[in-house]
Design a protein around this motif. Sequence first.
Motif, PDB file in Angstrom:
ATOM      1  N   SER A  91     -17.326   2.453 -33.406  1.00 49.38           N
ATOM      2  CA  SER A  91     -18.659   2.324 -33.979  1.00 49.38           C
ATOM      3  C   SER A  91     -18.718   1.185 -34.980  1.00 49.38           C
ATOM      4  O   SER A  91     -19.663   0.387 -34.990  1.00 49.38           O
ATOM      5  CB  SER A  91     -19.068   3.643 -34.653  1.00 49.38           C
ATOM      6  OG  SER A  91     -20.324   3.526 -35.279  1.00 49.38           O
ATOM      7  N   ARG A  92     -17.698   1.071 -35.829  1.00 48.29           N
ATOM      8  CA  ARG A  92     -17.669   0.003 -36.825  1.00 48.29           C
ATOM      9  C   ARG A  92     -17.509  -1.366 -36.156  1.00 48.29           C
ATOM     10  O   ARG A  92     -18.096  -2.358 -36.586  1.00 48.29           O
ATOM     11  CB  ARG A  92     -16.545   0.242 -37.822  1.00 48.29           C
ATOM     12  CG  ARG A  92     -16.693   1.520 -38.624  1.00 48.29           C
ATOM     13  CD  ARG A  92     -15.730   1.605 -39.774  1.00 48.29           C
ATOM     14  NE  ARG A  92     -16.078   0.650 -40.818  1.00 48.29           N
ATOM     15  CZ  ARG A  92     -15.472   0.586 -41.989  1.00 48.29           C
ATOM     16  NH1 ARG A  92     -14.485   1.413 -42.274  1.00 48.29           N
ATOM     17  NH2 ARG A  92     -15.825  -0.293 -42.887  1.00 48.29           N
ATOM     18  N   GLU A 129     -20.794  -2.364 -34.797  1.00 49.23           N
ATOM     19  CA  GLU A 129     -21.676  -2.804 -35.878  1.00 49.23           C
ATOM     20  C   GLU A 129     -21.332  -4.222 -36.324  1.00 49.23           C
ATOM     21  O   GLU A 129     -22.221  -5.052 -36.524  1.00 49.23           O
ATOM     22  CB  GLU A 129     -21.564  -1.833 -37.056  1.00 49.23           C
ATOM     23  CG  GLU A 129     -22.481  -2.170 -38.219  1.00 49.23           C
ATOM     24  CD  GLU A 129     -22.372  -1.185 -39.362  1.00 49.23           C
ATOM     25  OE1 GLU A 129     -23.031  -1.394 -40.392  1.00 49.23           O
ATOM     26  OE2 GLU A 129     -21.611  -0.200 -39.223  1.00 49.23           O
ATOM     27  N   HIS A 161     -21.761   5.133 -41.005  1.00 50.52           N
ATOM     28  CA  HIS A 161     -20.924   4.858 -39.833  1.00 50.52           C
ATOM     29  C   HIS A 161     -20.141   6.097 -39.397  1.00 50.52           C
ATOM     30  O   HIS A 161     -19.799   6.236 -38.222  1.00 50.52           O
ATOM     31  CB  HIS A 161     -19.974   3.687 -40.116  1.00 50.52           C
ATOM     32  CG  HIS A 161     -18.855   4.015 -41.050  1.00 50.52           C
ATOM     33  ND1 HIS A 161     -18.970   3.929 -42.429  1.00 50.52           N
ATOM     34  CD2 HIS A 161     -17.576   4.429 -40.816  1.00 50.52           C
ATOM     35  CE1 HIS A 161     -17.833   4.264 -42.984  1.00 50.52           C
ATOM     36  NE2 HIS A 161     -16.973   4.566 -42.041  1.00 50.52           N
ATOM     37  N   GLN A 205     -23.732  -7.519 -36.026  1.00 49.91           N
ATOM     38  CA  GLN A 205     -24.060  -8.344 -37.180  1.00 49.91           C
ATOM     39  C   GLN A 205     -23.695  -9.806 -36.931  1.00 49.91           C
ATOM     40  O   GLN A 205     -24.460 -10.720 -37.278  1.00 49.91           O
ATOM     41  CB  GLN A 205     -23.336  -7.826 -38.421  1.00 49.91           C
ATOM     42  CG  GLN A 205     -23.857  -6.487 -38.922  1.00 49.91           C
ATOM     43  CD  GLN A 205     -23.050  -5.963 -40.089  1.00 49.91           C
ATOM     44  OE1 GLN A 205     -21.958  -6.467 -40.383  1.00 49.91           O
ATOM     45  NE2 GLN A 205     -23.565  -4.958 -40.775  1.00 49.91           N
ATOM     46  N   ARG A 256     -22.685   8.137 -37.390  1.00 48.20           N
ATOM     47  CA  ARG A 256     -22.882   7.498 -36.082  1.00 48.20           C
ATOM     48  C   ARG A 256     -21.678   7.713 -35.172  1.00 48.20           C
ATOM     49  O   ARG A 256     -21.818   7.801 -33.948  1.00 48.20           O
ATOM     50  CB  ARG A 256     -23.144   6.004 -36.264  1.00 48.20           C
ATOM     51  CG  ARG A 256     -24.512   5.681 -36.847  1.00 48.20           C
ATOM     52  CD  ARG A 256     -24.835   4.198 -36.658  1.00 48.20           C
ATOM     53  NE  ARG A 256     -23.870   3.359 -37.354  1.00 48.20           N
ATOM     54  CZ  ARG A 256     -24.011   2.954 -38.609  1.00 48.20           C
ATOM     55  NH1 ARG A 256     -25.067   3.315 -39.304  1.00 48.20           N
ATOM     56  NH2 ARG A 256     -23.110   2.164 -39.171  1.00 48.20           N
TER      57      ARG A 256
END
Length: 346
Positions: free
Chosen positions: A177-178, A181, A134, A185, A137
């Motif tokens: 970014s996290r 993600e 991460h 999910q 990214r």
Amino acid sequence: MLWYRTSEVPSGPVNIPAPYATRKLKKGEHCELYFFTNVGLAEAESFAASIDNEALTLLKSDNGQHVWVPASSSRDKSAVIKDEDFTWEQFGEAAVRLINAVKEHDWEKDRIDMHIRFWSALEEHPWRRSPRNHLKRALLLYQSQQRQKWHRAIGTTQGFSLAKLNEEAPRDACEESRERERTAQLDNLRQVSERYAAIMAQAANSHNHLRYPSNLKCPFSHPQSSHNADFTDHKRQCSFWNTPPSPPSFSNGLLPACTVCLGRHWHLVIDCRATRTWDNKYDTFTERVHKALFTKDGRCICTRWQREEGCLDCHDVKHICSGCSLSSHGVQKCSCAQKTAPNDAV
């Protein structure tokens, strides 16, 4: 100059970007790195030979109006991989080729040098070699955001240089970014849950002659007038209910509290869809997504921590109560959980 008459036929591919990218560079506008990757150049090789330069195509502009534009200068953006979704290998392919391309289109030297320093700083950043994906990214997201921002700021009083990294911006990109993600999910889990529910509904419809015994039904469901006498014994067992048909064996004689609604009544706790707590006083803090336990803001938390005995795994960040969000206890010890008298249990 007739240099082309004495040059040999190239043995490898000719790296000429798509007409769309060429037009962008000539005007000094932002152009996606995708057009300079191996995939983007391979597409351009077949694209350029099949499009008539005088052909027009109808496109919808940003303001909603339809306009005719040259087909060679248009592009389907849905097929383009965004810069932030690149791998670092793809980024390395594209960055060098874009530098060579802007030199061919006579960009100012200070702008070219600024991009070289910008991308070199990203390659030398500690996050670039981090084992945490991460973080790597986040640098690609930072690169994409700042380059687009730089192009928008050209010619305004808010113009800036990309050469020096802003130490705060990569951290912001890391958080974004996290969050992306986690959202992805959660969306995937919800899609799987919806497909699972559809399959189960279809299976239930195909076996609608079977009925659950009345002592396994949720107290809020519609009563059944009759039951199938031939219901097999193995169908009477269901591990996902908060109590089996036989008398409970809990030390205090009470049913365990549901991790979602905090109630101790009989219901399918593994798939509890309640949006309010058992006493209807509060909104639920968590929800079930394909049997996993998530907070309403998308954080996955530990289900074993919600048990009476707790959890010994080393993931403290997931050890919070599904009822009140405190980390000092699980839902079985939560003050918001339903307190049932022993004589309510069967």
